[in-house]
Scaffold this motif. Structure first.
Motif, PDB file in Angstrom:
ATOM      1  N   TYR A 162       2.868   3.357   1.504  1.00 54.18           N
ATOM      2  CA  TYR A 162       3.083   3.015   0.103  1.00 54.18           C
ATOM      3  C   TYR A 162       1.784   2.523  -0.539  1.00 54.18           C
ATOM      4  CZ  TYR A 162       3.491  -1.810   1.888  1.00 54.18           C
ATOM      5  OH  TYR A 162       3.262  -3.012   2.506  1.00 54.18           O
ATOM      6  N   ASN A 163       1.596   2.903  -1.797  1.00 52.58           N
ATOM      7  CA  ASN A 163       0.407   2.575  -2.562  1.00 52.58           C
ATOM      8  C   ASN A 163       0.528   1.153  -3.111  1.00 52.58           C
ATOM      9  OD1 ASN A 163      -1.331   2.343  -4.994  1.00 52.58           O
ATOM     10  ND2 ASN A 163      -1.814   4.483  -4.568  1.00 52.58           N
ATOM     11  N   PHE A 269      -0.433  11.840  -2.370  1.00 52.35           N
ATOM     12  CA  PHE A 269      -0.432  10.405  -2.101  1.00 52.35           C
ATOM     13  C   PHE A 269      -1.863   9.866  -2.067  1.00 52.35           C
ATOM     14  CE2 PHE A 269      -0.432   6.750   0.830  1.00 52.35           C
ATOM     15  CZ  PHE A 269       0.488   5.928   0.194  1.00 52.35           C
ATOM     16  N   ALA A 270      -2.756  10.597  -1.412  1.00 57.72           N
ATOM     17  CA  ALA A 270      -4.155  10.168  -1.327  1.00 57.72           C
ATOM     18  C   ALA A 270      -4.802  10.085  -2.707  1.00 57.72           C
ATOM     19  CB  ALA A 270      -4.942  11.120  -0.426  1.00 57.72           C
ATOM     20  N   LYS A 271      -4.350  10.929  -3.640  1.00 58.28           N
ATOM     21  CA  LYS A 271      -4.917  10.967  -4.986  1.00 58.28           C
ATOM     22  C   LYS A 271      -4.187  10.044  -5.966  1.00 58.28           C
ATOM     23  CE  LYS A 271      -6.346  15.786  -4.310  1.00 58.28           C
ATOM     24  NZ  LYS A 271      -6.049  17.200  -4.659  1.00 58.28           N
ATOM     25  N   GLY A 272      -3.187   9.307  -5.498  1.00 59.89           N
ATOM     26  CA  GLY A 272      -2.468   8.396  -6.373  1.00 59.89           C
ATOM     27  C   GLY A 272      -1.461   9.064  -7.282  1.00 59.89           C
ATOM     28  N   THR A 274       1.545  10.110  -6.146  1.00 57.91           N
ATOM     29  CA  THR A 274       2.839   9.602  -5.705  1.00 57.91           C
ATOM     30  C   THR A 274       2.629   8.234  -5.065  1.00 57.91           C
ATOM     31  OG1 THR A 274       2.626  10.805  -3.619  1.00 57.91           O
ATOM     32  CG2 THR A 274       3.917  11.847  -5.347  1.00 57.91           C
ATOM     33  N   ALA A 275       3.650   7.406  -5.115  1.00 55.54           N
ATOM     34  CA  ALA A 275       3.514   6.031  -4.639  1.00 55.54           C
ATOM     35  C   ALA A 275       3.942   5.843  -3.195  1.00 55.54           C
ATOM     36  CB  ALA A 275       4.330   5.096  -5.524  1.00 55.54           C
ATOM     37  N   MET A 276       4.768   6.776  -2.676  1.00 54.87           N
ATOM     38  CA  MET A 276       5.256   6.646  -1.307  1.00 54.87           C
ATOM     39  C   MET A 276       5.217   7.990  -0.595  1.00 54.87           C
ATOM     40  SD  MET A 276       8.549   4.057  -1.701  1.00 54.87           S
ATOM     41  CE  MET A 276       9.247   4.872  -3.153  1.00 54.87           C
ATOM     42  N   LEU A 277       5.081   7.904   0.723  1.00 54.12           N
ATOM     43  CA  LEU A 277       4.998   9.093   1.569  1.00 54.12           C
ATOM     44  C   LEU A 277       5.674   8.789   2.891  1.00 54.12           C
ATOM     45  CD1 LEU A 277       3.652  11.954   2.127  1.00 54.12           C
ATOM     46  CD2 LEU A 277       1.759  10.644   3.130  1.00 54.12           C
TER      47      LEU A 277
END
Length: 438
Positions: A162-163, A269-272, A274-277
Motif C-alpha cells: 500500500y502507498n 502501483f510503482a507509478k502511483g 493505484t494505492a494498493m497491490l
C-alpha cells in the motif's frame, strides 16, 4: 507464477497421452544420458521486471557455475505467458531444455506427463538431501505419496502493498485487514484518475491464485476429496463473484485492468496510479521501477474477518518456483550439479535477494539478509496462513479453465455488464465442462 494460455488445456491432455513415448530433454531413448557433458540448456522463468533484468541477475551466476564445473549453460528467460505451453510442447516433441523453472502449482500436472526426473532419495542425496528444504515448499513439488517432480528454488507469498502517501492523503491510518475494509478504503482512494487496487484481470494464473484464496475463506475448494473438479459449489461461486465485484460492484479496480496480463498492475502501483497491490514478493520489482521502499508498506492479505490463519483464514496460496530436470537430458550429471549449485546456500542468498523472494532452503532462509520487515510478513504468511493449490494431475487445466472464466467475467465487468450469481455460476459450469474428468 504469473500467466498461462488457454491453449494449454488441449496441450496438457495431449502431453499426458504422448509422454510415455516422448519425454522432453535431449536424449531420444526416454532416459537420461551424459552424451553432452560440457553443455546445458536452462529455461528460466521471468521473475524480474523484465527479461533483461533476469539476464543481468542470472548470467553472472551461470558464468560462476561454468568456471567451477567447466559446463556452459545456455540461458533462455521465458515469459510466463509462454512458459507452460513451451514446456508441454517439449514433453511431446522430445525437444526441450535440460533444466527448467516451473511454477510450483504445475508440479503435479507435469509430474503426470512422466517427462520430469523424479527426485527420489538417491537424487536428493546428490544435492545435499531433502531435509535441507522447508516443508511448505516441498508440499508443492508433486502429488502426495510420489517422489517430487522438482526441487524448490524460490518461495513466495502474497502480501498487500500500500502507498503510504496516498493512504495519508485519504485519511486512512492503517492498511485494511478485512475485505470489507479493503473495499471501503479502495473507494476513498479511487478518485482523480487514480484507483484503490490494481489487478491482472486477463492473467489466468493471477485470477486463480486470488479466487483460490477467496474460496478457502468461504470454506470451499475447487476439487473434491478424490480429485474431481467441483467448480460450482456455493462457496466457489461466492468467492469468484466477490473477487470480480472489486471491479464490478465496489469499483475500486480500474476497468482497464481487465486487459492486464503482463504485470502492468505492478507498474501502475510503482507509478502511483493505484494505492494498493496484491502481489507475490514485489519489493525487487518495485525497486527496479524506481519506487523507494519508504514509499510503501507491506501487510498481510485481508481475510473475511479476524486474523490470518488456517482454514477459512487462509490469505495466500503457497507461491513459488521449482527447478526441474527433463528425465531424458543428455547431461544428467551436469543437470544434477546445476540443481545443487542453484540450491546451494550461497546461490539461494544471491538469487532470492535479487528477486525479493524467500529461500526454500532452511539454512539460507535464516540468514540475516531475509529478516527485513517485508520478508517477515511473507515468511509469517508461508508459515501460518498459506495453502498449497491442489496437487492433482489436472491442476494446470484447472488454472486455465477457471482462470480464463474469471478473465471473461472481468471483461464483462469492464464493459458494464452485470455480474450476478447466475452469470458467475454459468461461467464456472462452462469451465468445469472443459476438464478431462468432467
Amino acid at each position: 507464477m504469473r500467466s498461462i494460455r488457454a491453449a494449454a488445456v488441449g496441450a496438457v491432455t495431449l502431453s499426458l497421452a504422448l509422454a510415455a513415448s516422448a519425454c522432453g530433454g535431449g536424449s531420444s531413448n526416454g532416459g537420461g544420458s551424459n552424451d553432452s557433458p560440457k553443455t546445458l540448456t536452462y529455461w528460466a522463468s521471468n521473475q524480474g521486471a523484465s527479461i533483461e533484468v533476469d539476464k543481468k541477475v542470472l548470467q553472472p551466476e551461470l558464468d560462476k557455475f561454468e568456471k567451477q564445473t567447466g559446463i556452459k549453460v545456455k540461458l533462455e528467460v521465458v515469459p510466463w505467458s509462454d512458459l507452460l505451453n513451451r514446456i508441454l510442447t517439449a514433453t511431446t516433441s522430445g525437444q526441450g531444455p535440460d533444466v527448467l523453472n516451473i511454477g510450483n502449482t504445475w508440479s503435479a500436472s507435469l509430474q503426470a506427463t512422466g517427462a520430469l526426473l523424479p527426485w527420489d532419495a538417491k537424487n536428493f542425496a546428490k544435492i545435499g538431501g531433502r531435509d535441507r528444504f522447508v516443508d511448505s515448499a516441498l508440499g508443492s513439488t508433486g502429488a502426495e505419496g510420489k517422489d517430487p517432480s522438482a526441487v524448490p528454488l524460490y518461495s513466495m507469498a502474497y502480501a498487500l502493498y500500500y502507498n503510504k502517501k496516498m493512504f495519508a492523503e485519504a485519511g486512512i491510518d492503517q492498511p485494511p485487514a478485512t475485505w470489507a475494509e479493503l473495499a471501503a478504503d479502495g473507494k476513498k482512494l479511487s478518485k482523480d484518475g487514480k484507483w484503490g487496487l490494481g489487478a491482472e484481470g486477463s492473467n489466468p494464473s493471477e485470477n486463480i491464485h486470488h479466487v483460490f484464496v477467496f474460496a478457502q475463506q468461504h470454506g470451499a475448494d475447487f476439487f473434491t476429496a478424490d480429485g474431481k473438479p467441483d467448480f460450482t459449489s456455493d462457496g466457489v461461486v461466492t468467492a469468484v463473484k466477490q473477487y470480480v465485484d472489486l471491479m464490478a460492484k465496489d469499483k475500486v479496480i480500474a476497468p482497464g485492468n481487465a486487459e492486464y496480463a503482463q504485470n502492468q498492475s505492478v507498474s501502475d502501483f510503482a507509478k502511483g496510479k493505484t494505492a494498493m497491490l496484491l502481489w507475490q514478493s514485489a519489493s525487487a520489482n518495485l525497486k527496479s521501477q524506481g519506487m523507494s521502499e519508504d514509499d510503501y508498506g507491506i501487510a498481510p492479505v485481508p481475510v473475511q474477518s479476524g486474523t490470518p490463519g488456517t482454514g477459512a483464514q487462509v490469505n495466500s496460496m503457497v507461491a513459488g518456483i521449482n527447478l526441474a530436470v527433463f528425465k531424458n537430458t543428455d547431461n544428467l550429471d551436469g543437470a544434477t550439479k546445476f540443481v545443487k549449485f542453484m540450491t546451494s546456500d550461497a546461490e539461494q542468498k544471491i538469487l532470492n535477494t535479487a528477486y525479493s523472494s524467500i529461500p526454500p532452503v532452511k539454512t539460507a532462509q535464516t540468514d540475516g539478509a531475509f529478516n527485513t520487515p517485508a520478508n517477515a510478513v511473507l515468511k509469517d504468511t508461508l508459515a501460518k496462513s498459506a495453502a498449497a493449490l491442489p496437487q492433482v494431475a489436472d491442476e494446470s487445466q484447472f488454472e486455465t479453465a477457471v482462470g480464463t472464466a474469471v478473465k471473461g467475467l472481468f471483461a464483462d465487468a469492464a464493459a458494464g455488464r452485470a455480474i450476478t450469481t447466475d452469470s458467475v455460476k454459468a461461467a464456472l459450469e462452462k469451465a468445469q465442462q472443459q476438464m478431462p474428468a468432467a
